[in-house]
Design a protein around this motif. Structure first.
Motif: not given
Length: 191
Positions: A40-42, A70-77
Protein backbone atom coordinates in the motif's frame (compact mmCIF):
# COMPACT_ATOMS: atom_id res chain seq x y z
CA UNK A 1 22.36 -16.17 25.75
CA UNK A 2 18.86 -14.74 26.17
CA UNK A 3 16.15 -16.44 24.11
CA UNK A 4 14.29 -13.82 22.07
CA UNK A 5 10.54 -13.73 22.37
CA UNK A 6 7.83 -12.06 20.33
CA UNK A 7 4.81 -10.00 21.29
CA UNK A 8 2.16 -9.81 18.59
CA UNK A 9 -0.52 -7.13 18.55
CA UNK A 10 -3.40 -7.57 16.12
CA UNK A 11 -6.70 -5.80 15.71
CA UNK A 12 -9.14 -4.47 13.20
CA UNK A 13 -7.90 -1.22 11.65
CA UNK A 14 -8.64 1.73 13.92
CA UNK A 15 -8.65 -0.20 17.21
CA UNK A 16 -5.54 1.57 18.48
CA UNK A 17 -2.96 -1.22 18.23
CA UNK A 18 -0.34 0.98 16.57
CA UNK A 19 -0.71 3.62 19.26
CA UNK A 20 -0.33 0.99 21.98
CA UNK A 21 2.72 -0.55 20.28
CA UNK A 22 4.42 2.86 19.90
CA UNK A 23 3.86 3.65 23.57
CA UNK A 24 5.14 0.25 24.69
CA UNK A 25 8.34 0.79 22.72
CA UNK A 26 9.09 3.81 24.92
CA UNK A 27 8.64 1.77 28.11
CA UNK A 28 10.94 -1.20 27.49
CA UNK A 29 14.41 -0.96 25.97
CA UNK A 30 14.49 -4.70 25.21
CA UNK A 31 11.51 -4.47 22.81
CA UNK A 32 12.18 -3.68 19.17
CA UNK A 33 9.62 -3.07 16.45
CA UNK A 34 9.48 -5.47 13.52
CA UNK A 35 8.97 -3.39 10.40
CA UNK A 36 6.43 -5.05 8.12
CA UNK A 37 6.46 -4.87 4.35
CA UNK A 38 3.41 -3.68 2.40
CA UNK A 39 2.31 -2.82 -1.10
CA UNK A 40 0.00 0.00 0.00
CA UNK A 41 0.99 3.63 -0.40
CA UNK A 42 2.49 5.41 2.63
CA UNK A 43 0.21 7.65 4.69
CA UNK A 44 1.40 11.25 5.08
CA UNK A 45 2.92 10.69 8.55
CA UNK A 46 4.64 7.37 7.77
CA UNK A 47 8.37 7.01 7.28
CA UNK A 48 9.78 4.47 4.82
CA UNK A 49 11.94 1.89 6.66
CA UNK A 50 10.60 3.00 10.02
CA UNK A 51 6.85 2.38 9.83
CA UNK A 52 6.86 -0.03 6.86
CA UNK A 53 8.96 -1.19 3.96
CA UNK A 54 6.83 0.05 1.06
CA UNK A 55 7.27 -2.31 -1.89
CA UNK A 56 5.80 -2.57 -5.35
CA UNK A 57 3.53 -5.55 -5.85
CA UNK A 58 6.18 -7.14 -8.08
CA UNK A 59 8.95 -6.70 -5.47
CA UNK A 60 6.67 -8.07 -2.76
CA UNK A 61 5.73 -11.15 -4.79
CA UNK A 62 9.38 -11.70 -5.72
CA UNK A 63 10.18 -11.81 -2.00
CA UNK A 64 7.30 -14.27 -1.49
CA UNK A 65 8.77 -16.51 -4.20
CA UNK A 66 12.26 -16.22 -2.66
CA UNK A 67 10.97 -17.35 0.76
CA UNK A 68 11.82 -14.01 2.41
CA UNK A 69 8.57 -13.81 4.38
CA UNK A 70 7.81 -15.60 7.62
CA UNK A 71 4.16 -14.87 6.88
CA UNK A 72 2.25 -12.66 4.47
CA UNK A 73 -1.36 -11.93 3.62
CA UNK A 74 -3.37 -10.16 0.94
CA UNK A 75 -5.23 -8.07 3.52
CA UNK A 76 -7.29 -6.08 1.02
CA UNK A 77 -7.67 -6.87 -2.71
CA UNK A 78 -4.26 -6.22 -4.28
CA UNK A 79 -2.78 -4.93 -0.99
CA UNK A 80 -0.26 -7.22 0.69
CA UNK A 81 1.37 -7.12 4.11
CA UNK A 82 4.08 -9.42 5.38
CA UNK A 83 6.68 -10.16 8.05
CA UNK A 84 10.22 -10.49 6.73
CA UNK A 85 12.30 -13.26 8.30
CA UNK A 86 15.26 -10.85 8.20
CA UNK A 87 13.48 -8.52 10.66
CA UNK A 88 13.06 -11.27 13.24
CA UNK A 89 16.66 -12.40 12.75
CA UNK A 90 18.00 -8.84 13.07
CA UNK A 91 16.15 -8.13 16.33
CA UNK A 92 16.87 -11.45 18.02
CA UNK A 93 20.55 -11.26 16.99
CA UNK A 94 20.72 -7.87 18.76
CA UNK A 95 19.47 -9.59 21.95
CA UNK A 96 16.04 -7.96 21.97
CA UNK A 97 12.45 -9.16 21.96
CA UNK A 98 10.29 -8.45 18.90
CA UNK A 99 7.03 -6.52 18.98
CA UNK A 100 4.69 -6.83 16.02
CA UNK A 101 1.78 -4.70 14.80
CA UNK A 102 -0.07 -7.04 12.41
CA UNK A 103 -3.43 -7.61 10.79
CA UNK A 104 -5.55 -10.27 12.47
CA UNK A 105 -4.82 -13.18 10.11
CA UNK A 106 -1.10 -12.35 10.07
CA UNK A 107 -1.07 -12.31 13.86
CA UNK A 108 -2.70 -15.74 14.02
CA UNK A 109 -0.26 -17.20 11.48
CA UNK A 110 2.77 -15.77 13.27
CA UNK A 111 1.57 -17.02 16.65
CA UNK A 112 1.19 -20.52 15.19
CA UNK A 113 4.72 -20.37 13.73
CA UNK A 114 6.45 -18.98 16.84
CA UNK A 115 4.40 -21.03 19.34
CA UNK A 116 5.64 -20.65 22.95
CA UNK A 117 8.09 -17.90 22.00
CA UNK A 118 5.13 -15.61 21.26
CA UNK A 119 2.35 -13.82 23.09
CA UNK A 120 -0.48 -12.78 20.77
CA UNK A 121 -2.75 -10.00 22.00
CA UNK A 122 -5.98 -8.97 20.26
CA UNK A 123 -7.01 -5.32 20.66
CA UNK A 124 -10.72 -4.63 20.36
CA UNK A 125 -13.15 -1.76 20.75
CA UNK A 126 -16.63 -1.79 22.29
CA UNK A 127 -18.44 -1.92 18.94
CA UNK A 128 -18.21 -1.17 15.22
CA UNK A 129 -19.72 2.29 15.74
CA UNK A 130 -16.72 3.23 17.90
CA UNK A 131 -14.41 1.82 15.26
CA UNK A 132 -16.13 3.82 12.50
CA UNK A 133 -15.79 7.04 14.51
CA UNK A 134 -12.08 6.40 15.06
CA UNK A 135 -11.47 5.74 11.37
CA UNK A 136 -13.31 8.93 10.41
CA UNK A 137 -11.45 10.97 13.04
CA UNK A 138 -8.10 9.51 11.95
CA UNK A 139 -8.69 11.04 8.54
CA UNK A 140 -6.34 8.72 6.64
CA UNK A 141 -8.95 6.85 4.58
CA UNK A 142 -11.69 7.91 2.18
CA UNK A 143 -15.30 6.72 2.62
CA UNK A 144 -14.82 3.63 0.41
CA UNK A 145 -11.73 2.61 2.40
CA UNK A 146 -13.59 3.11 5.69
CA UNK A 147 -16.45 0.93 4.42
CA UNK A 148 -13.96 -1.78 3.38
CA UNK A 149 -12.16 -1.63 6.74
CA UNK A 150 -15.45 -1.87 8.68
CA UNK A 151 -16.59 -4.87 6.63
CA UNK A 152 -13.25 -6.57 7.31
CA UNK A 153 -13.47 -5.68 11.02
CA UNK A 154 -16.89 -7.32 11.30
CA UNK A 155 -15.27 -10.56 10.04
CA UNK A 156 -12.12 -10.22 12.17
CA UNK A 157 -13.94 -10.13 15.52
CA UNK A 158 -14.66 -13.84 15.04
CA UNK A 159 -10.92 -14.58 15.39
CA UNK A 160 -10.47 -13.09 18.87
CA UNK A 161 -10.46 -16.54 20.50
CA UNK A 162 -7.39 -17.53 18.43
CA UNK A 163 -5.26 -15.08 20.46
CA UNK A 164 -3.61 -15.68 23.82
CA UNK A 165 -5.26 -12.59 25.34
CA UNK A 166 -7.47 -9.67 24.41
CA UNK A 167 -7.74 -6.09 25.60
CA UNK A 168 -10.65 -3.71 25.08
CA UNK A 169 -9.29 -0.30 24.11
CA UNK A 170 -12.05 1.92 25.47
CA UNK A 171 -9.61 3.97 27.53
CA UNK A 172 -6.11 4.16 26.05
CA UNK A 173 -4.29 4.50 29.38
CA UNK A 174 -6.07 1.46 30.83
CA UNK A 175 -5.48 -0.58 27.66
CA UNK A 176 -1.81 0.38 27.70
CA UNK A 177 -1.47 -0.59 31.37
CA UNK A 178 -3.08 -3.98 30.69
CA UNK A 179 -0.78 -4.58 27.71
CA UNK A 180 2.29 -3.59 29.73
CA UNK A 181 1.37 -5.95 32.58
CA UNK A 182 0.82 -8.86 30.16
CA UNK A 183 4.13 -8.25 28.40
CA UNK A 184 6.10 -7.87 31.63
CA UNK A 185 4.72 -11.19 32.89
CA UNK A 186 5.36 -12.96 29.57
CA UNK A 187 8.94 -11.73 29.24
CA UNK A 188 9.72 -12.82 32.82
CA UNK A 189 8.60 -16.39 32.15
CA UNK A 190 11.19 -18.98 31.27
CA UNK A 191 9.86 -21.10 28.41
Amino acid sequence: MKIGKAVIFSAPSGSGKSTIVKRLLTKRRDLEFSISATTRAPRPDEVVGQDYYFLTKKDFLDKVNNGSFLEYEEVYPGVYYGTLQSELDRIWKAGNHVIFDLDVKGGIKLNEILKIRALAIYIKVKNLSTLKNRLITRGTENQDQITTRLAKASEEVAFESKFDASITNHNLDEALQSAEEMINQFLKEVR
